[in-house]
Design an enzyme around this catalytic site. Sequence first.
Site, PDB file in Angstrom:
ATOM      1  N   GLU A   1      46.720  44.994  90.576  1.00 62.97           N
ATOM      2  CA  GLU A   1      46.042  43.817  91.120  1.00 62.97           C
ATOM      3  C   GLU A   1      45.292  44.158  92.411  1.00 62.97           C
ATOM      4  OE1 GLU A   1      45.769  41.621  89.037  1.00 62.97           O
ATOM      5  OE2 GLU A   1      47.476  40.250  88.861  1.00 62.97           O
TER       6      GLU A   1
ATOM      7  N   THR B   1      38.375  36.629  90.873  1.00 61.86           N
ATOM      8  CA  THR B   1      39.645  36.361  91.554  1.00 61.86           C
ATOM      9  C   THR B   1      39.514  36.543  93.059  1.00 61.86           C
ATOM     10  OG1 THR B   1      40.915  37.031  89.610  1.00 61.86           O
ATOM     11  CG2 THR B   1      42.078  37.012  91.718  1.00 61.86           C
TER      12      THR B   1
END
Length: 301
Positions: free
Chosen positions: A123, A177
């Site tokens: 991530e 994101t």
Amino acid sequence: MWVCARAPSSSANLGPGYDVLALAHDAYFDVVCVRPSEETRVVKVTGEWKVPLERNSALAAAEEALKRLGGKGVEIWVHKGVPPGRGLGSSGASAAAAVKAVELLLGKSLSPEEAVMSAAEGERLVSGAAHADNVAASYLGGLVAVTYDPFKVLKFEVAEVELYVVTPWHEVPEGKTGAARSVLPEEVKLRDAVKMVGGAAAVIKALTSGDEDLLAKAIEMDPVVTPARSKLIPCFEEVVKAAKGGGAKGVTISGAGPSLLLVGGGAEEAKAAWERCGVKATYKKVKPARGSSAVPPPSLG
């Protein structure tokens, strides 16, 4: 010979639980396969969705897992079933599956915290932040809560509730994101923080007890993240209104969006509302999913 693992999609935050809560569900799955190599690299991406070979969450996750387990290098094959950029934990699913595949290849296991921290490096690579909520859900399954200082992962068994994921298919920017994180305030008012803490506790209670009415209220106890991110989602207010008119008891954004998580119904009405705004949309009724697990290599025929 390829060694493969599958990991499910997930919905993070669940309203008030920003970067802390996530639920693994059976909407979509990724499969990641590994085999020994001198150099760790992604050699192919197959499946319904295309993602880059280089800046791939599976790569960073596998590298971190290998470092922790004392392994050398691996070639990585990512079979994408979780659509990227839709708030459904796509990069988290790839990262979690990569960690599990490395464990299976080496015949060694990481602790839950080590595995999740390894996956969170994926991530970090793709979004700039090592948030661990999606990867924890995809790796462990069910409902998870993550604390960061000290780092700890808590898993909860989930009772049956009626949940839907509704997804719009408009174009989203690259690095969506990161953009969704950038619109959030750096500071929040104490009363808002208190509301979110209470809401997160209520989400856990509702999902573990099967209290659908409580869950519907709890996922909307977010005065900070949802209002900020709703502005990035086309026709958000109209879609939420339509969903509730169609029977949804509660609505929140799934992860960074633009998908929505609905409690109790209203999915068809939400889809129709998006399509009236000129945005194609689909929905799925979802159930909690178990975590990453061994699977055969994907069939490409």
